[in-house]
Design a protein around this motif. Structure first.
Motif, PDB file in Angstrom:
ATOM      1  N   THR A 199      77.698  55.899  44.711  1.00 11.00           N
ATOM      2  CA  THR A 199      77.765  57.239  45.314  1.00 11.00           C
ATOM      3  C   THR A 199      76.510  58.053  45.004  1.00 11.00           C
ATOM      4  OG1 THR A 199      78.837  58.371  43.430  1.00 11.00           O
ATOM      5  CG2 THR A 199      80.274  57.248  45.007  1.00 11.00           C
ATOM      6  N   VAL A 200      75.870  57.747  43.868  1.00  6.85           N
ATOM      7  CA  VAL A 200      74.665  58.483  43.463  1.00  6.85           C
ATOM      8  C   VAL A 200      73.412  57.844  44.047  1.00  6.85           C
ATOM      9  CG1 VAL A 200      73.332  59.290  41.473  1.00  6.85           C
ATOM     10  CG2 VAL A 200      75.816  59.165  41.339  1.00  6.85           C
ATOM     11  N   SER A 201      73.517  56.568  44.421  1.00  3.85           N
ATOM     12  CA  SER A 201      72.341  55.795  44.832  1.00  3.85           C
ATOM     13  C   SER A 201      72.123  55.813  46.337  1.00  3.85           C
ATOM     14  CB  SER A 201      72.472  54.355  44.339  1.00  3.85           C
ATOM     15  OG  SER A 201      72.623  54.324  42.937  1.00  3.85           O
ATOM     16  N   SER A 202      72.389  56.941  46.969  1.00  2.00           N
ATOM     17  CA  SER A 202      72.119  57.072  48.398  1.00  2.00           C
ATOM     18  C   SER A 202      70.639  56.846  48.672  1.00  2.00           C
ATOM     19  CB  SER A 202      72.524  58.470  48.884  1.00  2.00           C
ATOM     20  OG  SER A 202      71.988  58.729  50.158  1.00  2.00           O
ATOM     21  N   ARG A 203      70.330  56.101  49.723  1.00  6.56           N
ATOM     22  CA  ARG A 203      68.934  55.811  50.052  1.00  6.56           C
ATOM     23  C   ARG A 203      68.133  57.095  50.303  1.00  6.56           C
ATOM     24  NH1 ARG A 203      67.597  51.576  54.778  1.00  6.56           N
ATOM     25  NH2 ARG A 203      68.428  50.180  53.167  1.00  6.56           N
ATOM     26  N   ASP A 204      68.795  58.086  50.909  1.00  4.37           N
ATOM     27  CA  ASP A 204      68.106  59.338  51.220  1.00  4.37           C
ATOM     28  C   ASP A 204      68.043  60.286  50.029  1.00  4.37           C
ATOM     29  OD1 ASP A 204      67.585  58.603  53.837  1.00  4.37           O
ATOM     30  OD2 ASP A 204      69.499  59.393  54.554  1.00  4.37           O
ATOM     31  N   GLY A 205      69.036  60.215  49.120  1.00  2.00           N
ATOM     32  CA  GLY A 205      69.056  61.065  47.940  1.00  2.00           C
ATOM     33  C   GLY A 205      70.319  61.904  47.843  1.00  2.00           C
ATOM     34  N   VAL A 206      70.520  62.515  46.684  1.00  2.00           N
ATOM     35  CA  VAL A 206      71.650  63.411  46.458  1.00  2.00           C
ATOM     36  C   VAL A 206      71.177  64.646  45.704  1.00  2.00           C
ATOM     37  CG1 VAL A 206      73.405  61.581  46.440  1.00  2.00           C
ATOM     38  CG2 VAL A 206      72.314  62.265  44.291  1.00  2.00           C
ATOM     39  N   LYS A 207      71.950  65.735  45.841  1.00  2.00           N
ATOM     40  CA  LYS A 207      71.689  66.953  45.092  1.00  2.00           C
ATOM     41  C   LYS A 207      72.979  67.396  44.409  1.00  2.00           C
ATOM     42  CE  LYS A 207      67.791  69.007  47.599  1.00  2.00           C
ATOM     43  NZ  LYS A 207      67.297  70.228  48.277  1.00  2.00           N
ATOM     44  N   ALA A 208      72.845  68.099  43.285  1.00  2.00           N
ATOM     45  CA  ALA A 208      74.020  68.583  42.571  1.00  2.00           C
ATOM     46  C   ALA A 208      73.641  69.723  41.642  1.00  2.00           C
ATOM     47  CB  ALA A 208      74.659  67.450  41.756  1.00  2.00           C
ATOM     48  N   ASP A 209      74.646  70.454  41.194  1.00  2.00           N
ATOM     49  CA  ASP A 209      74.489  71.445  40.133  1.00  2.00           C
ATOM     50  C   ASP A 209      74.870  70.789  38.815  1.00  2.00           C
ATOM     51  OD1 ASP A 209      73.889  73.440  42.040  1.00  2.00           O
ATOM     52  OD2 ASP A 209      76.026  73.856  42.328  1.00  2.00           O
ATOM     53  N   PHE A 210      74.276  71.260  37.706  1.00  2.00           N
ATOM     54  CA  PHE A 210      74.633  70.697  36.411  1.00  2.00           C
ATOM     55  C   PHE A 210      74.495  71.741  35.305  1.00  2.00           C
ATOM     56  CE2 PHE A 210      70.064  70.331  36.239  1.00  2.00           C
ATOM     57  CZ  PHE A 210      69.746  70.462  34.890  1.00  2.00           C
ATOM     58  N   THR A 211      75.221  71.516  34.239  1.00  3.51           N
ATOM     59  CA  THR A 211      75.017  72.259  32.999  1.00  3.51           C
ATOM     60  C   THR A 211      74.833  71.236  31.881  1.00  3.51           C
ATOM     61  OG1 THR A 211      77.387  72.390  32.492  1.00  3.51           O
ATOM     62  CG2 THR A 211      76.429  74.216  33.763  1.00  3.51           C
ATOM     63  N   MET A 212      74.005  71.586  30.906  1.00  2.00           N
ATOM     64  CA  MET A 212      73.757  70.705  29.764  1.00  2.00           C
ATOM     65  C   MET A 212      74.065  71.457  28.479  1.00  2.00           C
ATOM     66  SD  MET A 212      70.202  68.901  28.442  1.00  2.00           S
ATOM     67  CE  MET A 212      69.568  70.382  27.652  1.00  2.00           C
ATOM     68  N   SER A 213      74.768  70.792  27.582  1.00  2.00           N
ATOM     69  CA  SER A 213      75.047  71.345  26.263  1.00  2.00           C
ATOM     70  C   SER A 213      74.631  70.317  25.224  1.00  2.00           C
ATOM     71  CB  SER A 213      76.549  71.663  26.131  1.00  2.00           C
ATOM     72  OG  SER A 213      76.850  72.091  24.829  1.00  2.00           O
TER      73      SER A 213
END
Length: 202
Positions: free
Chosen positions: A35-49
């Motif tokens: 699901t993450v390895s789309s040929r065109d790419g993916v975008k998402a929001d994230f938080t890091m702790s």
């Protein structure tokens, strides 16, 4: 003799259960990685702790091994080999060639390049998610453990937690969407930051 046979059957049963669980966990991660390895790419929001690196939130774009992450403190571009890190506070751009372990702390999706080799798997389930626990077979590795939470309905990763140097870093991921991304998005363009000082650390 019966005791020996019983003991052997118990051992084989446990080994079979463990192997089946590991295979099932890997199947989940394979679908998640897809699901993450789309040929065109993916975008998402994230938080890091992170106890080691602090807290941050922002957006990330991923295409294969390339990524572009933006937070309030820094912007990063990685084209598969070279990493550019722009620090807005002092207008500096650090250029480096990071290792896979270093990338894991920068890119929450980098687990898709790591999990297939050198880790053992276990998995638990809830009504809505798979929770996969990965343990490095070689404990001298920089990343010793990972916990990856995968949404059952979409197979999107929703949380990635990893252990480095006895300290945990946790990424929470949301709003994952496919996007048609140009390779140029994953390279620093000096024209966009004319006042930035470039520091080459390679």
């Amino acid at each position: 003799m019966k005791k020996i046979v019983f003991a052997l059957s118990l051992i084989f049963g446990l080994l079979s259960t463990t192997a089946s669980q590991a295979q099932s966990a890997k199947d989940v991660l394979d679908k998640c990685a897809a699901t993450v390895s789309s040929r065109d790419g993916v975008k998402a929001d994230f938080t890091m702790s992170s106890a080691q690196y602090g807290n941050a939130s922002g957006q990330i774009a991923v295409k294969g091994k390339m990524f572009h992450a933006t937070t309030s403190m820094a912007t990063m571009w990685f084209n598969g080999k070279t990493l550019w890190t722009y620090m807005s506070k002092n207008e500096e751009v650090n250029v480096s060639n990071p290792s896979e372990a270093q990338l894991q702390v920068l890119n929450p999706y980098n687990f898709i390049n790591m999990y297939k080799n050198g880790f053992s798997y276990t998995m638990t389930k809830t009504d809505k998610a798979y929770n996969v626990h990965l343990t490095a077979k070689d404990q001298s590795k920089r990343v010793k453990e990972m916990f990856i939470t995968v949404d059952k309905a979409t197979y999107h990763p929703t949380e990635v937690k990893l252990l480095q140097k006895q300290k945990w870093t946790t990424f929470t991921i949301s709003n994952l969407k496919t996007a048609k991304l140009s390779d140029s998005e994953f390279r620093f363009n000096s024209k966009d930051f004319p006042s930035a000082e470039v520091i080459d650390l390679r």
